[in-house]
Write a protein that holds these residues in place. Structure first.
Motif, short mmCIF file in Angstrom:
data_model
loop_
_atom_site.label_atom_id
_atom_site.label_comp_id
_atom_site.label_asym_id
_atom_site.label_seq_id
_atom_site.Cartn_x
_atom_site.Cartn_y
_atom_site.Cartn_z
N MET A 1 0.37 -1.32 0.23
CA MET A 1 0.13 -0.44 0.01
C MET A 1 0.23 0.86 0.21
SD MET A 1 -2.69 1.43 3.11
CE MET A 1 -4.14 0.07 2.35
N ARG A 3 1.88 5.56 0.83
CA ARG A 3 1.36 5.86 1.87
C ARG A 3 2.06 7.16 1.24
NH1 ARG A 3 1.17 3.33 6.69
NH2 ARG A 3 2.69 5.83 7.77
N ARG A 18 -7.85 13.30 3.39
CA ARG A 18 -7.46 11.79 3.66
C ARG A 18 -7.94 11.06 3.56
NH1 ARG A 18 -5.64 10.63 10.40
NH2 ARG A 18 -5.16 8.21 9.86
N LEU A 19 -9.17 10.96 3.85
CA LEU A 19 -10.36 10.47 4.09
C LEU A 19 -10.76 10.02 2.57
CD1 LEU A 19 -13.59 11.56 6.43
CD2 LEU A 19 -11.81 9.67 6.48
N GLN A 22 -7.97 7.46 1.70
CA GLN A 22 -8.20 5.84 2.35
C GLN A 22 -8.79 5.36 1.47
OE1 GLN A 22 -8.65 7.35 6.60
NE2 GLN A 22 -6.82 6.95 6.08
N GLY A 23 -10.56 6.37 0.77
CA GLY A 23 -11.11 5.58 -0.03
C GLY A 23 -10.97 4.94 -1.31
N LYS A 24 -9.30 5.59 -1.63
CA LYS A 24 -8.86 5.20 -3.26
C LYS A 24 -8.11 3.79 -2.70
CE LYS A 24 -11.31 7.88 -5.81
NZ LYS A 24 -11.05 7.33 -7.29
N PHE A 26 -5.37 4.52 -0.45
CA PHE A 26 -3.78 4.61 0.10
C PHE A 26 -3.50 4.63 1.25
CE2 PHE A 26 -3.86 6.88 -4.12
CZ PHE A 26 -2.30 6.35 -4.69
N ALA A 27 -2.25 4.69 2.25
CA ALA A 27 -2.96 4.95 3.27
C ALA A 27 -2.27 7.02 3.71
CB ALA A 27 -1.45 4.23 3.97
N ALA A 28 -2.86 7.38 4.80
CA ALA A 28 -2.58 8.62 4.60
C ALA A 28 -2.62 9.68 6.55
CB ALA A 28 -3.64 9.29 4.41
N ASP A 29 -1.03 10.25 6.49
CA ASP A 29 -1.16 10.44 7.66
C ASP A 29 -1.73 12.28 7.21
OD1 ASP A 29 -0.41 8.29 8.98
OD2 ASP A 29 1.54 7.87 8.48
N TYR A 46 7.53 7.42 3.00
CA TYR A 46 6.75 8.20 1.46
C TYR A 46 6.47 8.32 0.75
CZ TYR A 46 4.31 9.17 6.50
OH TYR A 46 3.65 9.38 8.34
#
Length: 227
Positions: A1, A3, A18-19, A22-24, A26-29, A46
């Protein structure tokens, strides 16, 4: 995945991005300050960084300049200032793309995909350069500061494996499995540590403070990311 780090002090904007990401898949911070971003960057790898220029504790331009010295991860600037001079400054400090606020989340997503494609294409190309290191994958030649570096077959395979997967942390088990597959020889963890040490001595400017092959303690190794 893959980031992505979002460095943006507006929590509504960063949270929405971010949301969506994440729906696509990806991991996101998220980080609202440069200090928080640097903490996250020190602990994680990243694949891409979304970076606001104006942050509460400093300039995203300066953070981008520092990133270019330690990381190959592409940077997309997010900013409300879309003047030509500001855009030029962004590229001069090392960004890969620039998007002005307000923007549609779909446009940002397409920019992200485009930058990631370019980054991955560069990593898998015939010639790879990063800091003082250049590797010609066709000729299987390695240079440090434009001087030839002689590597053993196993050392070269290890270096290529790390570069081809830059931006990711490779576990020791995965590396051992890939090296076995490459050469058909048994490689254990002790042999891997020796290979890493010898390779660092040959390609790092300061083997005791590696910037190319970095240990991620308790997990494995990554290429071109700071500790």
């Amino acid at each position: 995945m893959q980031r992505i780090l979002i460095v943006e002090d507006d929590a509504t904007i960063s949270g929405g991005i971010r949301l969506y990401l994440q729906g696509k898949g990806f991991a996101a911070d998220c980080a609202g300050t440069i200090a928080r971003a640097e903490t996250l960057l020190a602990g994680s790898s990243y694949h891409l960084i979304l970076l606001d220029i104006r942050l509460p504790d400093g300039s995203g331009l300066e953070l981008c300049s520092r990133l270019r010295k330690i990381s190959a991860a592409p940077v997309i600037f997010l900013t409300a200032n879309d003047t030509e001079s500001q855009m030029i400054a962004g590229f001069q400090h090392g960004c890969d793309d620039y998007i002005a606020k307000p923007f549609s989340i779909e446009l940002l997503y397409q920019r992200i995909l485009a930058v990631l494609r370019r980054s991955q294409s560069a990593a898998s190309g015939d010639v790879f350069s990063y800091l003082t290191l250049t590797v010609d994958f066709v000729k299987m030649q390695v240079q440090k500061e434009n001087a030839p570096v002689k590597l053993s077959a196993m050392e070269y395979k290890l270096l290529e494996l790390l570069i081809r997967n830059r931006g990711q942390v490779l576990t020791c088990d995965l590396i051992l499995e890939r090296l076995w597959d490459c050469d058909g020889n048994f490689v254990d963890e002790n042999t891997l540590r020796v290979l890493i040490r010898r390779l660092r001595q040959k390609i790092e400017t300061d083997p005791k403070n590696p910037k190319l092959i970095v240990t991620v303690f308790g997990i494995g190794y990554t290429f071109g990311e700071s500790q």
